[in-house]
Design an enzyme around this catalytic site. Structure first.
Site, mmCIF file in Angstrom:
data_model
loop_
_atom_site.group_PDB
_atom_site.id
_atom_site.type_symbol
_atom_site.label_atom_id
_atom_site.label_comp_id
_atom_site.label_asym_id
_atom_site.label_seq_id
_atom_site.Cartn_x
_atom_site.Cartn_y
_atom_site.Cartn_z
ATOM 1 N N ASN A 1 7.978 -5.719 -0.940
ATOM 2 C CA ASN A 1 7.879 -4.590 -0.019
ATOM 3 C C ASN A 1 6.407 -4.478 0.353
ATOM 4 O OD1 ASN A 1 7.837 -2.240 1.434
ATOM 5 N ND2 ASN A 1 8.999 -1.023 -0.061
ATOM 6 N N GLU B 1 12.658 -9.654 1.505
ATOM 7 C CA GLU B 1 11.904 -8.502 2.018
ATOM 8 C C GLU B 1 12.718 -7.225 1.803
ATOM 9 O OE1 GLU B 1 11.009 -8.805 6.196
ATOM 10 O OE2 GLU B 1 10.349 -6.711 6.321
ATOM 11 N N HIS C 1 4.084 -4.544 9.039
ATOM 12 C CA HIS C 1 4.047 -4.406 10.493
ATOM 13 C C HIS C 1 2.733 -4.894 11.100
ATOM 14 C CE1 HIS C 1 7.364 -1.933 9.257
ATOM 15 N NE2 HIS C 1 6.573 -1.026 8.701
ATOM 16 N N PRO D 1 0.784 -1.224 0.000
ATOM 17 C CA PRO D 1 0.000 0.000 0.000
ATOM 18 C C PRO D 1 0.822 1.283 0.000
ATOM 19 C CG PRO D 1 -0.113 -1.092 2.135
ATOM 20 C CD PRO D 1 0.529 -2.054 1.187
ATOM 21 N N ASN D 2 0.307 2.224 -0.756
ATOM 22 C CA ASN D 2 0.842 3.591 -0.877
ATOM 23 C C ASN D 2 2.123 3.680 -1.714
ATOM 24 O OD1 ASN D 2 -1.215 4.800 0.842
ATOM 25 N ND2 ASN D 2 -0.211 3.705 2.513
ATOM 26 N N ASP E 1 1.934 -15.305 6.821
ATOM 27 C CA ASP E 1 1.597 -16.724 6.612
ATOM 28 C C ASP E 1 1.726 -17.116 5.139
ATOM 29 O OD1 ASP E 1 1.097 -17.179 9.271
ATOM 30 O OD2 ASP E 1 -1.090 -17.249 9.084
ATOM 31 N N SER F 1 13.133 2.763 3.146
ATOM 32 C CA SER F 1 13.679 3.492 4.306
ATOM 33 C C SER F 1 14.257 2.498 5.315
ATOM 34 C CB SER F 1 12.570 4.313 4.967
ATOM 35 O OG SER F 1 11.544 3.459 5.469
ATOM 36 N N HIS G 1 12.769 -2.796 2.038
ATOM 37 C CA HIS G 1 12.180 -1.503 2.408
ATOM 38 C C HIS G 1 13.081 -0.390 1.894
ATOM 39 C CE1 HIS G 1 9.198 -3.420 4.878
ATOM 40 N NE2 HIS G 1 10.163 -4.195 5.334
ATOM 41 N N ARG H 1 13.054 4.603 12.426
ATOM 42 C CA ARG H 1 11.777 5.333 12.433
ATOM 43 C C ARG H 1 10.948 4.925 13.666
ATOM 44 N NH1 ARG H 1 9.324 4.844 6.588
ATOM 45 N NH2 ARG H 1 8.022 6.538 7.411
ATOM 46 N N ARG I 1 7.317 0.434 13.430
ATOM 47 C CA ARG I 1 7.922 -0.058 12.173
ATOM 48 C C ARG I 1 9.074 -1.035 12.431
ATOM 49 N NH1 ARG I 1 5.570 3.477 8.291
ATOM 50 N NH2 ARG I 1 5.178 5.500 9.215
ATOM 51 N N ALA J 1 3.196 -0.835 4.752
ATOM 52 C CA ALA J 1 2.637 -0.806 6.117
ATOM 53 C C ALA J 1 2.148 -2.180 6.573
ATOM 54 C CB ALA J 1 1.499 0.213 6.178
ATOM 55 N N ARG K 1 4.973 10.878 -2.722
ATOM 56 C CA ARG K 1 4.708 10.648 -1.301
ATOM 57 C C ARG K 1 5.963 10.903 -0.465
ATOM 58 N NH1 ARG K 1 4.735 4.555 1.216
ATOM 59 N NH2 ARG K 1 4.035 5.155 3.273
ATOM 60 N N TYR L 1 11.116 8.839 0.861
ATOM 61 C CA TYR L 1 11.042 7.827 -0.189
ATOM 62 C C TYR L 1 11.628 8.269 -1.540
ATOM 63 C CZ TYR L 1 7.935 5.657 3.213
ATOM 64 O OH TYR L 1 7.426 5.108 4.359
HETATM 65 C C1 DQA Z 1 8.273 0.999 3.760
HETATM 66 C C2 DQA Z 1 8.371 1.206 5.271
HETATM 67 C C3 DQA Z 1 7.015 1.016 5.928
HETATM 68 O O1 DQA Z 1 7.117 1.220 7.332
HETATM 69 C C4 DQA Z 1 6.012 2.007 5.380
HETATM 70 O O2 DQA Z 1 4.738 1.787 5.928
HETATM 71 C C5 DQA Z 1 5.963 2.032 3.896
HETATM 72 C C6 DQA Z 1 7.203 1.870 3.130
HETATM 73 C C7 DQA Z 1 9.604 1.312 3.057
HETATM 74 O O3 DQA Z 1 9.766 0.859 1.928
HETATM 75 O O4 DQA Z 1 10.449 2.020 3.608
HETATM 76 O O5 DQA Z 1 4.918 2.280 3.301
HETATM 77 O O6 DQA Z 1 7.980 -0.368 3.518
#
Ligand code: DQA
Length: 138
Positions: free
Chosen positions: A72, A96, A78, A10-11, A85, A100, A98, A105, A109, A75, A18, A23
């Protein structure tokens, strides 16, 4: 040729617009074109969804046939027992990623439902985190 998919949660469709201080200012579509040029030895696919169930469905769809998944979960990393699963239940290795450094943070997170079942975790290198994850499949 290895078939690798990048799955973004998401996002992350808002990358470039954003919170650019966290980011960066590049859209994922433009970064993905660069990645394809940098890694011609892979067939790269990309999927993004803001919906938890769609991410789980995609993991099930690719998780027994692809050579690698770069995830990735944003959110949902977390919060989502379901995505954790799903990663545990498939056979394709998951890295995995990320953008950031989530450990520098907010405390919420610092926990990931993905990490215990991931083949590896790469975070904090901006969009280059995805390139580093791809290198792990070389
Ligand atoms: C993220 C880190 C997450 O905590 C956050 O909710 C994101 C992006 C990252 O790529 O740094 O949406 O996964």
């Amino acid at each position: 040729m290895k078939n690798i998919i990048i799955i973004n949660g998401p996002n992350l469709n808002l990358l470039g617009k954003r919170e650019p201080d966290i980011y960066g200012s590049q859209s994922f579509d433009s970064f993905f074109e660069t990645l394809q040029g940098d890694f011609p030895q892979f067939k790269l696919d990309y999927f993004q969804s803001n919906i938890e169930g769609e991410l789980i469905d995609k993991l099930h769809e690719v998780g027994f046939s692809y050579d690698g998944i770069i995830l990735n979960a944003a959110a949902y990393t977390h919060t989502s027992v379901g995505i954790g699963d799903a990663v545990k239940g498939i056979s394709t290795p998951v890295i995995e990623v990320h953008i950031s450094n989530t450990y520098s943070r907010e405390e919420f997170r610092h926990h990931s439902f993905i990490s215990p079942n991931a083949g590896g975790v790469i975070l904090g290198f901006g969009l280059q985190s995805y390139s580093l994850a791809l290198q792990s499949f070389l």
